[in-house]
Scaffold this motif. Structure first.
Motif, PDB file in Angstrom:
ATOM      1  N   ALA A  15       0.767  -1.582   0.188  1.00 60.58           N
ATOM      2  CA  ALA A  15      -0.439   0.269  -0.047  1.00 60.58           C
ATOM      3  C   ALA A  15       0.607   1.229  -0.087  1.00 60.58           C
ATOM      4  N   ALA A  16       2.156   1.454   1.061  1.00 61.74           N
ATOM      5  CA  ALA A  16       2.572   2.619   1.424  1.00 61.74           C
ATOM      6  C   ALA A  16       3.616   2.895  -0.308  1.00 61.74           C
ATOM      7  N   GLU A  35       9.590  -5.419  -5.803  1.00 56.41           N
ATOM      8  CA  GLU A  35       8.230  -5.830  -4.710  1.00 56.41           C
ATOM      9  C   GLU A  35       8.991  -7.691  -4.791  1.00 56.41           C
ATOM     10  N   SER A  47      -7.623  -8.076   2.594  1.00 57.27           N
ATOM     11  CA  SER A  47      -7.952  -7.131   3.496  1.00 57.27           C
ATOM     12  C   SER A  47      -9.266  -7.083   3.563  1.00 57.27           C
ATOM     13  N   GLY A  48     -10.315  -6.440   4.091  1.00 60.46           N
ATOM     14  CA  GLY A  48     -11.218  -6.230   4.365  1.00 60.46           C
ATOM     15  C   GLY A  48     -12.141  -7.464   3.847  1.00 60.46           C
ATOM     16  N   ASN A  53     -11.567  -2.644   3.771  1.00 59.46           N
ATOM     17  CA  ASN A  53     -11.902  -1.287   4.050  1.00 59.46           C
ATOM     18  C   ASN A  53     -10.493   0.360   4.495  1.00 59.46           C
ATOM     19  N   THR A 185       8.341  -9.395   5.974  1.00 59.20           N
ATOM     20  CA  THR A 185       9.849  -9.814   6.354  1.00 59.20           C
ATOM     21  C   THR A 185      10.219  -8.725   6.955  1.00 59.20           C
ATOM     22  N   PHE A 187      12.844  -7.165   6.736  1.00 62.34           N
ATOM     23  CA  PHE A 187      13.837  -6.579   5.874  1.00 62.34           C
ATOM     24  C   PHE A 187      14.055  -4.955   5.902  1.00 62.34           C
ATOM     25  N   GLU A 351      -2.940  -8.877  11.891  1.00 61.00           N
ATOM     26  CA  GLU A 351      -3.081  -7.715  10.956  1.00 61.00           C
ATOM     27  C   GLU A 351      -2.205  -6.903  10.827  1.00 61.00           C
ATOM     28  N   GLU A 380       3.800   0.690   6.997  1.00 61.54           N
ATOM     29  CA  GLU A 380       3.943  -0.090   8.663  1.00 61.54           C
ATOM     30  C   GLU A 380       5.396   0.028   8.461  1.00 61.54           C
ATOM     31  N   GLY A 390      -9.671   0.483   8.788  1.00 60.02           N
ATOM     32  CA  GLY A 390      -9.134   1.597   7.789  1.00 60.02           C
ATOM     33  C   GLY A 390      -8.294   2.370   8.306  1.00 60.02           C
ATOM     34  N   PHE A 393      -4.717   1.646   6.656  1.00 58.03           N
ATOM     35  CA  PHE A 393      -4.242   2.028   5.015  1.00 58.03           C
ATOM     36  C   PHE A 393      -3.707   3.284   4.806  1.00 58.03           C
TER      37      PHE A 393
HETATM   38  P1  FDA Z   1       2.691  -4.048   2.876  1.00 58.91           P
HETATM   39  O1  FDA Z   1       2.544  -5.534   3.813  1.00 58.91           O
HETATM   40  O2  FDA Z   1       1.132  -3.910   2.259  1.00 58.91           O
HETATM   41  O3  FDA Z   1       2.956  -4.512   2.210  1.00 58.91           O
HETATM   42  C1  FDA Z   1       4.896  -4.551   2.276  1.00 58.91           C
HETATM   43  C2  FDA Z   1       5.563  -5.252   0.791  1.00 58.91           C
HETATM   44  O4  FDA Z   1       6.607  -5.213   0.719  1.00 58.91           O
HETATM   45  C3  FDA Z   1       4.995  -6.629   0.573  1.00 58.91           C
HETATM   46  O5  FDA Z   1       4.080  -6.665  -0.991  1.00 58.91           O
HETATM   47  C4  FDA Z   1       5.804  -7.162   0.661  1.00 58.91           C
HETATM   48  O6  FDA Z   1       6.006  -8.528  -0.570  1.00 58.91           O
HETATM   49  C5  FDA Z   1       7.125  -6.436   0.203  1.00 58.91           C
HETATM   50  N1  FDA Z   1       8.512  -6.616   0.945  1.00 58.91           N
HETATM   51  C6  FDA Z   1       9.158  -6.899   1.582  1.00 58.91           C
HETATM   52  N2  FDA Z   1      10.283  -7.287   2.364  1.00 58.91           N
HETATM   53  C7  FDA Z   1      10.942  -7.256   0.869  1.00 58.91           C
HETATM   54  C8  FDA Z   1      11.457  -6.872   0.585  1.00 58.91           C
HETATM   55  N3  FDA Z   1      12.950  -7.531   1.238  1.00 58.91           N
HETATM   56  N4  FDA Z   1      12.191  -6.762  -0.847  1.00 58.91           N
HETATM   57  C9  FDA Z   1      11.135  -6.928  -1.813  1.00 58.91           C
HETATM   58  N5  FDA Z   1       9.919  -6.668  -1.330  1.00 58.91           N
HETATM   59  C10 FDA Z   1       8.965  -6.719   0.175  1.00 58.91           C
HETATM   60  N6  FDA Z   1      -5.448  -2.685   7.220  1.00 58.91           N
HETATM   61  C11 FDA Z   1      -6.740  -1.348   6.726  1.00 58.91           C
HETATM   62  O7  FDA Z   1      -6.761  -0.299   7.180  1.00 58.91           O
HETATM   63  N7  FDA Z   1      -8.037  -1.885   5.935  1.00 58.91           N
HETATM   64  C12 FDA Z   1      -8.275  -2.963   6.149  1.00 58.91           C
HETATM   65  O8  FDA Z   1      -8.935  -4.050   5.904  1.00 58.91           O
HETATM   66  C13 FDA Z   1      -7.109  -4.573   6.995  1.00 58.91           C
HETATM   67  N8  FDA Z   1      -7.308  -5.960   6.734  1.00 58.91           N
HETATM   68  C14 FDA Z   1      -6.353  -6.005   6.339  1.00 58.91           C
HETATM   69  C15 FDA Z   1      -5.915  -7.698   6.476  1.00 58.91           C
HETATM   70  C16 FDA Z   1      -4.990  -8.280   6.864  1.00 58.91           C
HETATM   71  C17 FDA Z   1      -5.440  -9.782   7.077  1.00 58.91           C
HETATM   72  C18 FDA Z   1      -3.742  -8.244   7.335  1.00 58.91           C
HETATM   73  C19 FDA Z   1      -2.645  -8.698   7.666  1.00 58.91           C
HETATM   74  C20 FDA Z   1      -3.615  -6.321   7.368  1.00 58.91           C
HETATM   75  C21 FDA Z   1      -4.905  -5.929   6.914  1.00 58.91           C
HETATM   76  N9  FDA Z   1      -5.005  -4.143   7.530  1.00 58.91           N
HETATM   77  C22 FDA Z   1      -5.831  -3.705   7.278  1.00 58.91           C
HETATM   78  C23 FDA Z   1      -3.553  -3.930   7.491  1.00 58.91           C
HETATM   79  C24 FDA Z   1      -2.893  -3.678   6.427  1.00 58.91           C
HETATM   80  O9  FDA Z   1      -3.198  -3.866   5.520  1.00 58.91           O
HETATM   81  C25 FDA Z   1      -0.929  -2.776   6.043  1.00 58.91           C
HETATM   82  O10 FDA Z   1      -1.421  -1.616   7.519  1.00 58.91           O
HETATM   83  C26 FDA Z   1      -0.624  -1.884   5.074  1.00 58.91           C
HETATM   84  O11 FDA Z   1      -1.177  -2.943   4.262  1.00 58.91           O
HETATM   85  C27 FDA Z   1       0.809  -1.825   5.206  1.00 58.91           C
HETATM   86  O12 FDA Z   1       1.108  -1.260   3.905  1.00 58.91           O
HETATM   87  P2  FDA Z   1       2.606  -1.510   3.716  1.00 58.91           P
HETATM   88  O13 FDA Z   1       2.584  -1.258   2.500  1.00 58.91           O
HETATM   89  O14 FDA Z   1       3.446  -0.945   4.805  1.00 58.91           O
HETATM   90  O15 FDA Z   1       3.025  -2.603   4.199  1.00 58.91           O
END
Ligand code: FDA
Length: 407
Positions: A15-16, A35, A47-48, A53, A185, A187, A351, A380, A390, A393
């Motif tokens: 997302a970010a 990625e 999600s959601g 959401n 990860t 990372f 989550e 995150e 929500g 996100f």
């Molecule tokens: P995010 O985890 O989205 O992205 C990180 C990316 O980096 C991933 O694609 C990963 O594969 C990649 N990555 C990791 N290590 C790497 C490496 N070494 N090299 C290359 N790529 C790498 N929030 C909300 O607001 N509403 C909702 O409905 C939900 N529902 C929900 C359901 C479930 C099951 C989960 C697990 C989480 C949620 N969340 C949520 C939380 C939300 O998904 C989360 O806070 C955001 O995705 C965070 O966004 P980021 O981009 O920071 O991390």
């Protein structure tokens, strides 16, 4: 050997990272995203319940936990839920409010990922999935040399690219530790540490709680029963549903309070948050003195739950047999129900990840590292964690946008 010259390399296509990339690309920056999973935005897709959401219209800094609570204010103020809704509307994605300002897609989370990818495409961003980082060096004149290699993580089968990039800015958008099977990860934390950053200890958040021993036995065969409660831990309090599971407790009220709970902290439930339980019980006694307590409780709780309360704690006699001291005691117990959690279900089902890169070493307006020029952290991986509903996100969009405008 020199690498391909670019302006911005984003590590992590979640997302970010996707928001940061499309923002920087739209400003004319040459942007690449690496990625390591076989596709972007896997958490968005999940999600959601598959409907994402994607924001909360009531977002304020008070909905976030951080060792540095003021940090999130600037980014959240500059990119608001309405800004994201405008993008969603421009892509003709239908949405609805479920409750408490929580906005969900009418159809599928896939629409949100498709929207972000389309915005990135229009902004000229190139995204390399199934690609991992093989090495990062800070260049003496500024910027970073990043080597990539095909990845085998998160469903990838080595179909990514081996390349070298020389990037003026490096954005770490690798998320937290929750749900490793989706590609999570540590990372980002390792990279942060390498460049001299401090980490706030991490733990699983928005996660079911586990019970053990006699505490589990009390609830074990109630798995599947849902009760509306108010869950309290310290000053935090959430009114919502609690679900009994085979291993402990879940449901929105428990997920919310899990962000505040740590082993050793007291956790309380008000089992009848919308009722003056004492007045109600005394009234029932007056109106129906021959009715059993369990029958009365079954009006406000699922039948199995009412039965357990009586079997285990209150007895099950006609109401007239409870003295005027006993009914207030029962009411007080219902309002102040202790929970002794043994732990959480951990990152496997959490989550979010609480803690992360200490924001006192990050610029709140640009997400830039104060330790290493050209290095940015978004989403995150930072020590900013939202409530359920929500908010997480919205933080990903807002922090991604802030960095995308600065790189
Ligand atoms: P995010 O985890 O989205 O992205 C990180 C990316 O980096 C991933 O694609 C990963 O594969 C990649 N990555 C990791 N290590 C790497 C490496 N070494 N090299 C290359 N790529 C790498 N929030 C909300 O607001 N509403 C909702 O409905 C939900 N529902 C929900 C359901 C479930 C099951 C989960 C697990 C989480 C949620 N969340 C949520 C939380 C939300 O998904 C989360 O806070 C955001 O995705 C965070 O966004 P980021 O981009 O920071 O991390």
């Amino acid at each position: 050997m020199a690498g391909e010259d670019i302006d911005v390399l984003v590590i992590g296509g979640g997302a970010a990272g996707l928001m940061c990339a499309l923002t920087a690309g739209a400003r004319g920056r040459r942007v690449r995203v690496i990625e390591h999973a076989n596709r972007c935005g896997k958490k968005i897709l999940m999600s959601g319940g598959g409907r994402c959401n994607f924001t909360n219209t009531g977002t304020t800094p008070a909905n976030f936990l951080s060792a540095n609570p003021h940090f999130c204010k600037s980014a959240l103020a500059r990119y608001r839920p309405d800004d994201f809704i405008a993008m969603v509307d421009a892509h003709r994605i239908g949405w609805h409010e479920k409750e408490l300002g929580q906005l969900f897609c009418d159809e599928s989370s896939k629409r949100i990922v498709a929207m972000l990818l389309e915005e990135n495409r229009r902004a000229g961003v190139r995204i390399h999935t199934a690609t991992a980082v093989a090495g990062i060096d800070a260049l003496p004149g500024g910027g970073f040399r990043v080597h990539s290699e095909p990845s085998h993580a998160g469903g990838s089968r080595g179909e990514g690219i081996a390349a070298t990039f020389d990037a003026a800015a490096l954005v770490v958008a690798t998320g937290g530790l929750s749900i490793p099977s989706l590609g999570a990860t540590g990372f980002g934390y390792e990279l942060a540490r390498r460049f001299g950053h401090t980490l706030v200890p991490t733990r699983a958040g928005l996660v079911p709680l586990t019970l053990s021993g006699k505490h589990q036995e009390h609830y074990a065969d109630l798995a599947g029963v849902a009760v509306h409660v108010s869950a309290r831990c310290g000053k935090a309090r959430f009114d919502n549903a609690m679900l009994v599971t085979h291993r402990g407790l879940s449901g929105p009220a428990i997920l919310q309070i899990s962000n505040y709970w740590e082993p050793g902290r007291e956790l309380w439930l008000d089992l009848l948050p919308e009722l003056d339980a004492e007045a109600w019980l005394l009234h029932r006694q007056q109106e129906h003195p021959d009715a059993l307590l369990q029958t009365a409780l079954a009006d406000v709780f699922p039948k199995r739950f009412a039965q357990r309360l009586c079997d285990q704690w209150f007895g099950n006699r006609p109401l007239r047999q409870y003295t005027h001291r006993q009914l207030p005691e029962i009411a007080a117990k219902l309002a102040h129900w202790p929970i002794t959690a043994s732990g959480t279900e951990g990152y496997r089902t959490a989550e979010v990840t609480l803690g992360g890169v200490d924001t006192r070493e990050i610029s709140s307006s640009t997400m830039a590292s104060k330790k290493q020029p050209g290095l940015y952290f978004v989403g995150e991986v930072l020590d900013v964690t939202g409530w359920l509903g929500g908010y997480n996100f919205q933080w990903a969009w807002a922090s991604g946008r802030a960095a995308g405008e600065a790189v």
